[in-house]
Design an enzyme around this catalytic site. Structure first.
Site, PDB file in Angstrom:
ATOM      1  CD  GLU A  91      -2.601  -1.205   2.603  1.00 31.79           C
ATOM      2  OE1 GLU A  91      -2.704  -0.158   3.280  1.00 31.79           O
ATOM      3  OE2 GLU A  91      -3.095  -2.284   2.936  1.00 31.79           O
ATOM      4  CB  CYS A 111       6.269  -5.799   8.937  1.00 33.38           C
ATOM      5  SG  CYS A 111       7.457  -5.108  10.110  1.00 33.38           S
ATOM      6  CB  CYS A 115       3.782  -3.778  16.267  1.00 32.94           C
ATOM      7  SG  CYS A 115       5.521  -3.317  16.055  1.00 32.94           S
ATOM      8  CB  CYS A 118       0.997  -2.974  13.227  1.00 34.47           C
ATOM      9  SG  CYS A 118       1.442  -2.692  11.512  1.00 34.47           S
ATOM     10  N   GLY A 158       6.005  -2.389   6.382  1.00 34.59           N
ATOM     11  CA  GLY A 158       7.384  -2.820   6.518  1.00 34.59           C
ATOM     12  C   GLY A 158       8.212  -1.979   7.460  1.00 34.59           C
ATOM     13  CG  LEU A 214       9.009   5.566  22.902  1.00 37.48           C
ATOM     14  CD1 LEU A 214      10.259   4.704  22.828  1.00 37.48           C
ATOM     15  CD2 LEU A 214       9.348   6.917  23.548  1.00 37.48           C
ATOM     16  CG  ASN A 289      -6.275   3.559  12.253  1.00 35.85           C
ATOM     17  OD1 ASN A 289      -7.441   3.614  11.887  1.00 35.85           O
ATOM     18  ND2 ASN A 289      -5.335   4.386  11.860  1.00 35.85           N
TER      19      ASN A 289
HETATM   20  N1  SAH Z   1       7.767  -0.146  10.627  1.00 35.37           N
HETATM   21  C1  SAH Z   1       7.920   1.258  10.822  1.00 35.37           C
HETATM   22  C2  SAH Z   1       7.206   2.092   9.792  1.00 35.37           C
HETATM   23  C3  SAH Z   1       5.851   1.634   9.345  1.00 35.37           C
HETATM   24  S1  SAH Z   1       4.547   1.732  10.505  1.00 35.37           S
HETATM   25  C4  SAH Z   1       7.486   1.640  12.226  1.00 35.37           C
HETATM   26  O1  SAH Z   1       6.898   0.809  12.909  1.00 35.37           O
HETATM   27  O2  SAH Z   1       7.782   2.748  12.632  1.00 35.37           O
HETATM   28  C5  SAH Z   1       4.171   3.469  10.506  1.00 35.37           C
HETATM   29  C6  SAH Z   1       3.627   3.987  11.826  1.00 35.37           C
HETATM   30  O3  SAH Z   1       2.275   3.530  12.024  1.00 35.37           O
HETATM   31  C7  SAH Z   1       4.408   3.513  13.049  1.00 35.37           C
HETATM   32  O4  SAH Z   1       4.596   4.597  13.930  1.00 35.37           O
HETATM   33  C8  SAH Z   1       3.488   2.478  13.619  1.00 35.37           C
HETATM   34  O5  SAH Z   1       3.773   2.235  14.958  1.00 35.37           O
HETATM   35  C9  SAH Z   1       2.130   3.078  13.346  1.00 35.37           C
HETATM   36  N2  SAH Z   1       1.001   2.175  13.434  1.00 35.37           N
HETATM   37  C10 SAH Z   1       0.932   0.888  13.052  1.00 35.37           C
HETATM   38  N3  SAH Z   1      -0.306   0.378  13.289  1.00 35.37           N
HETATM   39  C11 SAH Z   1      -1.026   1.387  13.831  1.00 35.37           C
HETATM   40  C12 SAH Z   1      -2.372   1.492  14.302  1.00 35.37           C
HETATM   41  N4  SAH Z   1      -3.208   0.464  14.263  1.00 35.37           N
HETATM   42  N5  SAH Z   1      -2.769   2.695  14.788  1.00 35.37           N
HETATM   43  C13 SAH Z   1      -1.917   3.749  14.826  1.00 35.37           C
HETATM   44  N6  SAH Z   1      -0.658   3.699  14.410  1.00 35.37           N
HETATM   45  C14 SAH Z   1      -0.202   2.535  13.919  1.00 35.37           C
HETATM   46 FE1  SF4 Z   2       6.167  -3.607  11.317  1.00 34.91          FE
HETATM   47 FE2  SF4 Z   2       5.953  -0.999  11.879  1.00 34.91          FE
HETATM   48 FE3  SF4 Z   2       3.788  -2.584  11.802  1.00 34.91          FE
HETATM   49 FE4  SF4 Z   2       5.525  -2.838  13.790  1.00 34.91          FE
HETATM   50  S1  SF4 Z   2       4.271  -1.039  13.338  1.00 34.91           S
HETATM   51  S2  SF4 Z   2       4.611  -4.515  12.625  1.00 34.91           S
HETATM   52  S3  SF4 Z   2       7.451  -2.458  12.763  1.00 34.91           S
HETATM   53  S4  SF4 Z   2       5.106  -2.067  10.107  1.00 34.91           S
END
Ligand code: SAH
Ligand code: SF4
Length: 348
Positions: A91, A111, A115, A118, A158, A214, A289
Site C-alpha cells: 500500500e 513485516c 507489533c 498493526c 514494513g 515509541l 487505529n
Molecule cells: N515499521 C515502521 C514504519 C511503518 S509503521 C514503524 O513501525 O515505525 C508506521 C507507523 O504507524 C508507526 O509509527 C506504527 O507504529 C504506526 N502504526 C501501526 N499500526 C497502527 C495502528 N493500528 N494505529 C496507529 N498507528 C499505527
Molecule cells: Fe512492522 Fe511498523 Fe507494523 Fe511494527 S508497526 S509490525 S514495525 S510495520
C-alpha cells in the site's frame, strides 16, 4: 535473468554503459528517463532503437501497477494497493498538505516485527522491496494523480531499517539531481527501533527526519505491544536516539499511538517526560487505529489533551497527528488485509 536497471545509481549505470561501449552521457539520458517514470525502453525517444533493444535484453524496468484505489471524500487522500512483477502487493498513500503532496510508501511486503496493534504486522512477511520498487510507488502515484510529490515518509508497510541496504539505495536515488531530486530534509523514515541500524544511519549523517515508534514509556508496556523491544529495550533505543541527534543535529520525532487503557495514563505521560529528557524531540500522538481482532480502542479526546498537557508542562512539544483519509482506512496494512482476506477492516 534481466537486471533491475532502476535500482542502479547514475554512476553504476555509467560503468555498465562503458562496458557496452556507450558514452557516459547516454547513461545519463537513460537515468533521467527511468526517474521520470517511464515503463518501457521504447519511451526513451532520444535513445537509438538498437541500444533500446540491447537494454531490453539485459534489463527490466520495475513498475507498480494499481490494483485498487480509494479516494477520500473528505480531503482527497488517495490510498493505493499496488502490485509488482511477481504479484506481491503493498500500500501507498498520497496526501495533500498546504505545502504540497506527501507520499507514504512501503519498504517491505509485510513485516517481521509483529507489533500487536498493526495490520501489517499481523499479516506476516513476504519479502523486501528493491530500491526501484520504492521509486515505482512514487512514480505511479505522480502519474495517476498528475501531481508532483515533494515529501516522502517511509511509514507504509514494513520496517525500513530491516531492509537497510535497499532503503539507503532508494534514499540516494530519490534525492539525486538527475532523479526525482527530493532533498533529504523532505524525507522521514519511521522505525520501530532496530538499534544497531540507528547507529549506522546516524554515522551517515543524512539530513532526513528520523521518526521513532515509541508507543510506550517503559519496557513492561512496550514489550507487550512491540516484540522488538525484547531485543532492544527502551533504554538502549533512547541511547541510540541521543547519539542520532548528536551526530545529525536533527530533531527526532517520537510516534506514540494512544491506546485506551494501555499506554495513555497520566503516569505514562510523566514517565515519558523523564525518558525523553534532554533529547531534541517532538512527540506525535496518534489515536490508535482499531485493527480488527486486536481488541485495542483509541484513547478518548480528553485523555489525549491531558496527556499532551503533561508533556508540554515538562517542556516537550507534542501534537496530535492530523489523520487524513480517515474514511478510507488510510493507515497502512489495512487495505491489503481487507482485499486479501475478503473483508473490510473497521476503524480508520
Ligand atoms: N515499521 C515502521 C514504519 C511503518 S509503521 C514503524 O513501525 O515505525 C508506521 C507507523 O504507524 C508507526 O509509527 C506504527 O507504529 C504506526 N502504526 C501501526 N499500526 C497502527 C495502528 N493500528 N494505529 C496507529 N498507528 C499505527
Ligand atoms: Fe512492522 Fe511498523 Fe507494523 Fe511494527 S508497526 S509490525 S514495525 S510495520
Amino acid at each position: 535473468m534481466p537486471e533491475d536497471i532502476k535500482s542502479l545509481s547514475e554512476q553504476e549505470l555509467k560503468e555498465a554503459f562503458a562496458k557496452m561501449g556507450e558514452p557516459a552521457y547516454r547513461a545519463q539520458q537513460v537515468y533521467k528517463w527511468l526517474h521520470m517514470g517511464v515503463n518501457s525502453f521504447d519511451e526513451m525517444t532520444n535513445i537509438s532503437k538498437k541500444l533500446r533493444q540491447v537494454l531490453v535484453e539485459k534489463y527490466y524496468i520495475s513498475r507498480a501497477a494499481i490494483e485498487k484505489k480509494l479516494i477520500s471524500d473528505y480531503d482527497g487522500t488517495r490510498k493505493y494497493l499496488l502490485s509488482f512483477h511477481d504479484g506481491e502487493m503493498v500500500e501507498s498513500v498520497l496526501m495533500k498538505y498546504h505545502h504540497g503532496y506527501t507520499s507514504c510508501i512501503s519498504t517491505q511486503v509485510g513485516c517481521k516485527m509483529g507489533c500487536t496493534f498493526c495490520a501489517t504486522g499481523k499479516s506476516g512477511f513476504s519479502r523486501n522491496l528493491t530500491a526501484s520498487e520504492m521509486l515505482s510507488q512514487l512514480q505511479t502515484e505522480q502519474q495517476d494523480a498528475n501531481i508532483r510529490i515533494s515529501n516522502i515518509v517511509l511509514m507504509g508497510m514494513g520496517e525500513p531499517l530491516d531492509n537497510f541496504e535497499n532503503v539507503i539505495r532508494f534514499l540516494k536515488l530519490v534525492s539525486s539531481e538527475n532523479g526525482m531530486n527530493i532533498g533529504m530534509r523532505h524525507i522521514s523514515l519511521s522505525t520501530c527501533g532496530i538499534v544497531p541500524r540507528i547507529y549506522e544511519l546516524a554515522d551517515m549523517k543524512l539530513q532526513l527526519t528520523l521518526s521513532v515508534s515509541l508507543h510506550a514509556p517503559n519496557d513492561q508496556i512496550r514489550s507487550r505491544t512491540m516484540p522488538v523491544n525484547r531485543k532492544y529495550p527502551v533504554s538502549e533505543l533512547l541511547k541510540a536516539c541521543r547519539y542520532y541527534v548528536q551526530q545529525t543535529n536533527r530533531r527526532i520525532s517520537f510516534e506514540y499511538a494512544m491506546i485506551d487503557g494501555v499506554n495513555d495514563s497520566d503516569a505514562c505521560a510523566r514517565e515519558l517526560t523523564v525518558q525523553l529528557k534532554g533529547i531534541l524531540s517532538h512527540v506525535n500522538l496518534i489515536p490508535v487505529n482499531a485493527v480488527g481482532g486486536t481488541g485495542y480502542q483509541k484513547s478518548k479526546k480528553e485523555r489525549m489533551t491531558r496527556f499532551i498537557s503533561i508533556l508540554e508542562k515538562a517542556g516537550i512539544t507534542a501534537t496530535v497527528r492530523r489523520t487524513l483519509g480517515s474514511d478510507i482506512n488510510a493507515s497502512c496494512g489495512q487495505l491489503r488485509r481487507s482485499v486479501r482476506d475478503g473483508h473490510e477492516e473497521g476503524g480508520g
